[in-house]
Design a protein around this motif. Structure first.
Motif, PDB file in Angstrom:
ATOM      1  N   ALA A  77      39.580  39.409  51.654  1.00 16.48           N
ATOM      2  CA  ALA A  77      39.381  39.535  50.211  1.00 16.48           C
ATOM      3  C   ALA A  77      40.594  40.265  49.642  1.00 16.48           C
ATOM      4  CB  ALA A  77      38.117  40.330  49.933  1.00 16.48           C
ATOM      5  N   ALA A  78      40.993  39.881  48.450  1.00 21.58           N
ATOM      6  CA  ALA A  78      42.181  40.500  47.853  1.00 21.58           C
ATOM      7  C   ALA A  78      42.034  42.020  47.808  1.00 21.58           C
ATOM      8  CB  ALA A  78      42.404  39.931  46.455  1.00 21.58           C
ATOM      9  N   ARG A  79      40.819  42.502  47.547  1.00 25.94           N
ATOM     10  CA  ARG A  79      40.671  43.962  47.440  1.00 25.94           C
ATOM     11  C   ARG A  79      40.868  44.642  48.800  1.00 25.94           C
ATOM     12  NH1 ARG A  79      35.663  42.012  46.428  1.00 25.94           N
ATOM     13  NH2 ARG A  79      34.068  42.391  47.991  1.00 25.94           N
ATOM     14  N   ASP A  80      40.629  43.906  49.880  1.00 29.12           N
ATOM     15  CA  ASP A  80      40.855  44.494  51.209  1.00 29.12           C
ATOM     16  C   ASP A  80      42.355  44.545  51.528  1.00 29.12           C
ATOM     17  OD1 ASP A  80      38.145  44.893  51.506  1.00 29.12           O
ATOM     18  OD2 ASP A  80      37.824  42.953  52.474  1.00 29.12           O
ATOM     19  N   ILE A 133      46.759  42.435  42.813  1.00 30.17           N
ATOM     20  CA  ILE A 133      46.336  41.216  43.490  1.00 30.17           C
ATOM     21  C   ILE A 133      44.843  40.917  43.360  1.00 30.17           C
ATOM     22  CG2 ILE A 133      45.973  42.145  45.843  1.00 30.17           C
ATOM     23  CD1 ILE A 133      47.798  38.876  44.775  1.00 30.17           C
ATOM     24  N   ASP A 134      44.003  41.944  43.122  1.00 30.86           N
ATOM     25  CA  ASP A 134      42.582  41.611  42.957  1.00 30.86           C
ATOM     26  C   ASP A 134      42.209  41.434  41.475  1.00 30.86           C
ATOM     27  OD1 ASP A 134      42.798  44.269  42.313  1.00 30.86           O
ATOM     28  OD2 ASP A 134      41.013  44.909  43.416  1.00 30.86           O
ATOM     29  N   LYS A 135      43.252  41.265  40.651  1.00 29.05           N
ATOM     30  CA  LYS A 135      42.977  41.022  39.216  1.00 29.05           C
ATOM     31  C   LYS A 135      43.569  39.693  38.762  1.00 29.05           C
ATOM     32  CE  LYS A 135      43.026  45.901  39.011  1.00 29.05           C
ATOM     33  NZ  LYS A 135      43.492  46.180  40.371  1.00 29.05           N
ATOM     34  N   VAL A 136      43.938  38.858  39.730  1.00 31.37           N
ATOM     35  CA  VAL A 136      44.552  37.576  39.385  1.00 31.37           C
ATOM     36  C   VAL A 136      43.449  36.523  39.286  1.00 31.37           C
ATOM     37  CG1 VAL A 136      46.152  35.813  40.172  1.00 31.37           C
ATOM     38  CG2 VAL A 136      46.650  38.215  40.602  1.00 31.37           C
ATOM     39  N   HIS A 137      43.464  35.759  38.193  1.00 28.94           N
ATOM     40  CA  HIS A 137      42.430  34.738  37.989  1.00 28.94           C
ATOM     41  C   HIS A 137      43.022  33.355  38.110  1.00 28.94           C
ATOM     42  CE1 HIS A 137      39.863  37.860  36.372  1.00 28.94           C
ATOM     43  NE2 HIS A 137      40.877  38.244  35.626  1.00 28.94           N
ATOM     44  N   THR A 152      43.781  27.029  41.243  1.00 32.94           N
ATOM     45  CA  THR A 152      43.800  28.300  41.980  1.00 32.94           C
ATOM     46  C   THR A 152      45.149  28.475  42.674  1.00 32.94           C
ATOM     47  OG1 THR A 152      42.756  27.122  43.803  1.00 32.94           O
ATOM     48  CG2 THR A 152      41.309  28.443  42.386  1.00 32.94           C
ATOM     49  N   CYS A 153      45.414  29.715  43.071  1.00 33.26           N
ATOM     50  CA  CYS A 153      46.651  30.037  43.793  1.00 33.26           C
ATOM     51  C   CYS A 153      46.326  30.282  45.254  1.00 33.26           C
ATOM     52  CB  CYS A 153      47.260  31.327  43.252  1.00 33.26           C
ATOM     53  SG  CYS A 153      48.060  31.115  41.692  1.00 33.26           S
ATOM     54  N   GLN A 154      47.142  29.738  46.128  1.00 36.46           N
ATOM     55  CA  GLN A 154      46.964  30.012  47.558  1.00 36.46           C
ATOM     56  C   GLN A 154      48.292  30.492  48.140  1.00 36.46           C
ATOM     57  OE1 GLN A 154      45.351  26.547  49.477  1.00 36.46           O
ATOM     58  NE2 GLN A 154      43.335  26.960  48.619  1.00 36.46           N
ATOM     59  N   ALA A 181      50.978  40.780  49.288  1.00 30.68           N
ATOM     60  CA  ALA A 181      49.815  40.911  48.408  1.00 30.68           C
ATOM     61  C   ALA A 181      49.148  39.550  48.225  1.00 30.68           C
ATOM     62  CB  ALA A 181      50.231  41.499  47.065  1.00 30.68           C
ATOM     63  N   ALA A 182      49.968  38.506  48.123  1.00 31.31           N
ATOM     64  CA  ALA A 182      49.424  37.159  47.902  1.00 31.31           C
ATOM     65  C   ALA A 182      48.791  36.574  49.160  1.00 31.31           C
ATOM     66  CB  ALA A 182      50.530  36.240  47.394  1.00 31.31           C
TER      67      ALA A 182
END
Ligand code: NAD
Length: 495
Positions: A77-80, A133-137, A152-154, A181-182
């Motif tokens: 998860a981005a937050r991790d 990174i955990d605020k990207v939509h 979406t971005c991968q 981060a990505a």
């Protein structure tokens, strides 16, 4: 008190790591080859560093690929990922004295710069992308009825980062922070002139929880970087350095697997001072800082100062005075603002430009080598007045403490001169007239334009990069994530 004695003693106590960092462990080059790393401060040897060749590049890329496909990082998860990167940033902060010292020893930069600029800047960059990174939509575009679509971005996969010596950690962080981060796995190749800080932070990445294989660092020279640019399993190469090497990388990407290529290259930036500038003293001080900070070894240095003819008599003496603040001193003296040139080869190159300048232009100040510490290469800050804007010293990137001043009569003339080189990295305009400022900011072909300042706010919130042959793409800001991600359109029939 952190005085010269403190830093010299700390330098003696440092344990220097010269091995490569591959798949979560330090390792010698496969064939045991090494190269010597020397300190520009005094020319003394610092460490033997792994000279990584194709076999090591293959290992590092394979480790990056394995970790990416296993999802140990890309699948978090981005937050991790954010939590781990923030922990790494905190470890850099804990070790910031050691890292700043390494940076000064390896690059000859003043300790005041590495403690006050390079390290805080690197930590800020890492934190900025971790926090982003955990605020990207993604996007939900409009569709016909009966369909639902997302964009979406991968992450791309394996990102190679090849970086120069002038801001070793900072330039590396501008690549690896957004790439990691990505969710990508990274193979970083620092400059052979300044490999030590990048190698050191790799161990701290592991300690912070970056999984093995996700962040690899290879010591090595141009051949190591070239092997990365030719590698068929590298998805993207992000490069900061010279135009000649940038071209080689683009060619190698084209002849291998068409990996994405991002180039941050050189500059010959124009700093324009109009007669209606509100504070000529400030413009003069800023012009000196714009070229002499970091010994002129700055891609966005204001290496051309364009002065409206009617104020030249006032501005030039102020500039010559302001230049006195940039006399080189011992880089480990906290009061030194100017340190050593990176090495003898670069010193010789700059001296050749100074010799050329003596023929092409009028020497106003400096021009001489200085003896400061041992065999270190030190140079006086140097200023030429050139009449011919197409002279070589006025158009080619010198990458040293050499300023070329030119005079102009009209705004149009100044913009034409500013835009007349192959580069387009940065520019500045000093004026108190809004129309002049708007005209200049619109017409200057540069990725960054400063108004009534220079080199301010090189900040994560602003994209940094060049027009024309200064490169493509942008470091910093949320735009940088686009370099390290693929857009995916997903279209679902719902009806
Ligand atoms: P350089 O191009 O000589 O080397 C940069 C890196 O590329 C080093 O790690 C080097 O080992 C590697 N390399 C060399 N040959 C290679 C090849 N054929 N293939 C792949 N990699 C190779 O540059 P430098 O002397 O280290 O740095 C100075 C240059 O960097 C200047 O031109 C400066 O303007 C530029 N620079 C640009 C920016 C920017 O953001 N635009 C920032 C800093 C420096």
């Amino acid at each position: 008190m952190k005085d010269t004695t403190y830093w010299l003693q700390k330098a003696k106590d440092l344990r220097l790591e010269g091995r490569a960092f591959i798949d979560g462990a330090y390792a010698h080059a496969d064939d045991g080859a090494t190269f010597g790393s020397y300190s520009p401060i005094d020319g003394e040897p610092l460490a033997q560093v792994a000279l990584c060749a194709s076999a090591d590049v293959d290992k590092a890329v394979a480790a990056a690929r394995r970790s990416f496909e296993a999802g140990v990082w890309s699948g978090l998860a981005a937050r991790d990922r954010k939590a781990v990167l923030l922990k790494w940033a905190s470890l850099l902060e804990t070790h910031s004295d050691e890292l700043a010292l390494l940076e000064s020893l390896d690059s000859g930069k003043p300790i005041a710069d590495t403690t006050g600029g390079d390290l805080p800047g690197t930590i800020y960059c890492l934190r900025w992308f971790a926090e982003l990174i955990d605020k990207v939509h993604g996007e939900v575009p409009a569709t016909e009825p009966g369909f639902f679509g997302t964009v979406t971005c991968q992450p791309l996969g394996v990102v190679a980062a090849v970086v120069p010596w002038n801001y070793p950690l900072l330039m590396a962080a501008w690549k690896f922070a957004p790439a990691l981060a990505a969710g990508n796995s990274v193979v970083l190749k620092p400059s052979e002139k300044t490999p030590l800080s990048a190698l050191r932070i790799a161990g701290l990445a592991l300690e912070a929880g970056v999984p093995a294989g996700v962040f690899n660092v290879l010591g090595g020279d141009g051949a190591t970087g070239r092997a990365l640019s030719l590698h068929g399993d590298v998805d993207c190469i992000a490069f900061t350095g010279s135009g000649a090497v940038g071209r080689d990388i683009a060619r190698n990407a084209a002849t291998s697997n068409l990996k994405r290529v991002w180039l941050e290259l050189g500059g010959k930036s124009a700093n324009i001072v109009m007669a209606d500038c509100a504070d000529i003293g400030q413009a003069a001080r800023s012009a000196a800082a714009a070229i002499f900070a970091n010994m002129g070894q700055v891609c966005s240095a204001g290496s051309r100062l364009l002065v409206q003819r009617s104020i030249a008599d006032r501005l030039i003496p102020l500039l010559l005075d302001a230049t006195d603040a940039y006399q080189p001193g011992h880089p480990l003296d906290p009061d030194s603002v100017t340190g050593a040139i990176i090495d003898r080869a670069q010193f010789e190159r700059v001296c050749q430009y100074i010799a050329l300048g003596r023929q092409e232009a009028q020497l106003l100040k400096g021009g001489n080598p200085l003896s400061v510490v041992g065999e270190g290469a030190y140079l006086e800050p140097t200023i030429f007045l050139a009449e011919d804007a197409s002279a070589r010293i006025a158009t080619e990137e010198i990458f040293g403490p050499v300023l070329v001043v030119m005079l102009f009569d009209t705004l149009e003339e100044s913009i034409a001169i500013a835009n007349s080189t192959e580069y387009g990295l940065a520019a500045a305009i000093w004026s108190s007239d809004l129309k002049t400022i708007h005209t200049a900011t619109r017409q200057l072909k540069a990725g960054t334009v400063w108004v009534n300042c220079y080199d301010e706010l090189v900040d994560m919130n602003f994209p940094f990069g060049g027009f024309k042959e200064s490169g493509n793409g942008r470091d910093n800001s949320a735009h940088a994530l686009g370099k390290y991600t693929e857009l995916k359109s997903t279209i679902t029939r719902c009806g």
